[in-house]
Motif scaffolding. Structure first.
Motif, short mmCIF file in Angstrom:
data_model
loop_
_atom_site.label_atom_id
_atom_site.label_comp_id
_atom_site.label_asym_id
_atom_site.label_seq_id
_atom_site.Cartn_x
_atom_site.Cartn_y
_atom_site.Cartn_z
N VAL A 2 51.57 33.93 47.33
CA VAL A 2 50.15 34.20 47.46
C VAL A 2 49.45 33.93 46.13
O VAL A 2 50.03 34.17 45.07
N GLN A 3 48.26 33.42 46.20
CA GLN A 3 47.43 33.19 45.01
C GLN A 3 46.29 34.20 45.03
O GLN A 3 45.71 34.47 46.08
N LEU A 4 45.98 34.73 43.85
CA LEU A 4 44.98 35.79 43.74
C LEU A 4 43.89 35.38 42.75
O LEU A 4 44.20 34.87 41.67
N VAL A 5 42.65 35.64 43.13
CA VAL A 5 41.53 35.33 42.24
C VAL A 5 40.59 36.54 42.21
O VAL A 5 40.03 36.93 43.24
N GLU A 6 40.42 37.10 41.02
CA GLU A 6 39.52 38.25 40.87
C GLU A 6 38.10 37.78 40.57
O GLU A 6 37.88 36.71 40.01
N SER A 7 37.15 38.62 40.93
CA SER A 7 35.75 38.38 40.61
C SER A 7 35.03 39.72 40.57
O SER A 7 35.59 40.74 40.98
N GLY A 8 33.82 39.70 40.06
CA GLY A 8 33.00 40.90 40.07
C GLY A 8 32.89 41.62 38.74
O GLY A 8 32.17 42.61 38.62
N GLY A 9 33.63 41.14 37.74
CA GLY A 9 33.51 41.75 36.43
C GLY A 9 32.19 41.40 35.78
O GLY A 9 31.40 40.61 36.29
N GLY A 10 31.93 42.03 34.65
CA GLY A 10 30.70 41.76 33.93
C GLY A 10 30.40 42.84 32.92
O GLY A 10 31.25 43.68 32.60
N LEU A 11 29.17 42.81 32.44
CA LEU A 11 28.69 43.79 31.46
C LEU A 11 27.85 44.83 32.18
O LEU A 11 26.93 44.49 32.93
N VAL A 12 28.16 46.08 31.94
CA VAL A 12 27.44 47.18 32.59
C VAL A 12 27.26 48.30 31.58
O VAL A 12 28.09 48.48 30.69
N GLN A 13 26.19 49.05 31.74
CA GLN A 13 25.98 50.20 30.86
C GLN A 13 26.83 51.38 31.29
O GLN A 13 27.20 51.50 32.48
N ALA A 14 27.12 52.24 30.36
CA ALA A 14 27.87 53.45 30.67
C ALA A 14 27.17 54.22 31.78
O ALA A 14 25.94 54.35 31.79
N GLY A 15 27.96 54.70 32.72
CA GLY A 15 27.42 55.40 33.88
C GLY A 15 27.18 54.50 35.08
O GLY A 15 26.92 54.99 36.18
N GLY A 16 27.27 53.20 34.87
CA GLY A 16 27.04 52.25 35.94
C GLY A 16 28.27 52.03 36.80
O GLY A 16 29.30 52.69 36.62
N SER A 17 28.13 51.10 37.73
CA SER A 17 29.19 50.81 38.69
C SER A 17 29.45 49.32 38.78
O SER A 17 28.55 48.51 38.50
N LEU A 18 30.66 48.99 39.15
CA LEU A 18 31.04 47.63 39.44
C LEU A 18 31.99 47.62 40.62
O LEU A 18 32.76 48.57 40.80
N ARG A 19 31.94 46.54 41.38
CA ARG A 19 32.90 46.35 42.47
C ARG A 19 33.66 45.05 42.21
O ARG A 19 33.06 43.97 42.24
N LEU A 20 34.93 45.19 41.96
CA LEU A 20 35.78 44.03 41.75
C LEU A 20 36.36 43.58 43.09
O LEU A 20 36.68 44.40 43.95
N SER A 21 36.51 42.27 43.22
CA SER A 21 37.13 41.71 44.41
C SER A 21 38.35 40.90 44.02
O SER A 21 38.43 40.36 42.92
N CYS A 22 39.29 40.82 44.93
CA CYS A 22 40.51 40.04 44.74
C CYS A 22 40.73 39.20 45.99
O CYS A 22 41.13 39.75 47.03
N ALA A 23 40.44 37.93 45.90
CA ALA A 23 40.59 37.03 47.04
C ALA A 23 41.99 36.43 47.04
O ALA A 23 42.44 35.88 46.03
N ALA A 24 42.66 36.54 48.17
CA ALA A 24 44.02 36.05 48.29
C ALA A 24 44.06 34.81 49.17
O ALA A 24 43.32 34.70 50.15
N SER A 25 44.94 33.89 48.82
CA SER A 25 45.18 32.70 49.63
C SER A 25 46.67 32.40 49.62
O SER A 25 47.42 32.89 48.79
N GLY A 26 47.09 31.60 50.57
CA GLY A 26 48.50 31.30 50.68
C GLY A 26 49.11 32.07 51.83
O GLY A 26 48.62 31.99 52.96
N ARG A 27 50.11 32.84 51.54
CA ARG A 27 50.76 33.62 52.59
C ARG A 27 49.84 34.75 53.06
O ARG A 27 48.91 35.15 52.39
N THR A 28 50.15 35.30 54.20
CA THR A 28 49.33 36.34 54.82
C THR A 28 49.19 37.54 53.90
O THR A 28 50.18 38.13 53.46
#
Length: 124
Positions: A2-28
Motif C-alpha cells: 500500500v502507498q500512503l500520502v498525507e495531507s492537511g498539515g500547515g501553520l495554525v495558531q495555538a488553540g486551533g485545529s487541523l484535520r490530517l488525511s492519509c490517502a491509501a492506494s494499492g492493496r485494499t
C-alpha cells in the motif's frame, strides 16, 4: 503493498485545529490497521494514535489524548486525524503508517508502510 500520502498539515495558531488525511492506494486499505506518528527535529518518532482495520478499536498516545480523534473511511481508502486545541509543542512532521497486524500497533517497528509526512506548525 500500500502507498500512503498525507495531507492537511500547515501553520495554525495555538488553540486551533487541523484535520490530517492519509490517502491509501494499492492493496485494499481495509487490510491494514493504521497509525499516526509524529517527529520533531532532534526527537524520536512518537506514537500519536492508532485504529484497527474495521475502525472498531482506537488507541491514543498521551500527546493527543483528549484532543485528537483518529478515524478511517475504508470506502474512500482514507484515514484521518482530527487535532484540536493545538499547542506549540505539537509542532512536528506527522506520518501515517499501515500495519498488517490485526490489532492496535503502537511501535513504529510494527508498521510496514509509511507516508512521506506532512508538516504541522503551531505558533504561540
Amino acid at each position: 503493498q500500500v502507498q500512503l500520502v498525507e495531507s492537511g498539515g500547515g501553520l495554525v495558531q495555538a488553540g486551533g485545529s487541523l484535520r490530517l488525511s492519509c490517502a491509501a492506494s494499492g492493496r485494499t486499505f481495509s487490510m491494514y490497521s493504521m497509525g499516526w506518528f509524529r517527529q520533531a527535529p532532534g526527537k524520536e518518532r512518537e506514537f500519536v494514535a492508532a485504529i484497527t482495520r474495521s475502525g472498531g478499536s482506537l488507541y491514543y498516545g498521551d500527546s493527543m489524548k483528549g484532543r485528537g480523534t483518529i478515524s478511517r473511511d475504508n470506502a474512500k481508502n482514507t484515514g484521518y486525524l482530527q487535532m484540536n486545541s493545538l499547542k506549540p509543542e505539537d509542532t512536528a512532521t506527522y506520518y501515517c503508517a499501515a500495519s498488517t497486524d490485526w490489532g492496535i500497533a503502537v511501535s513504529p517497528r510494527e508498521y510496514h508502510y509509511w507516508g512521506q509526512g506532512t508538516q504541522v506548525t503551531v505558533s504561540s
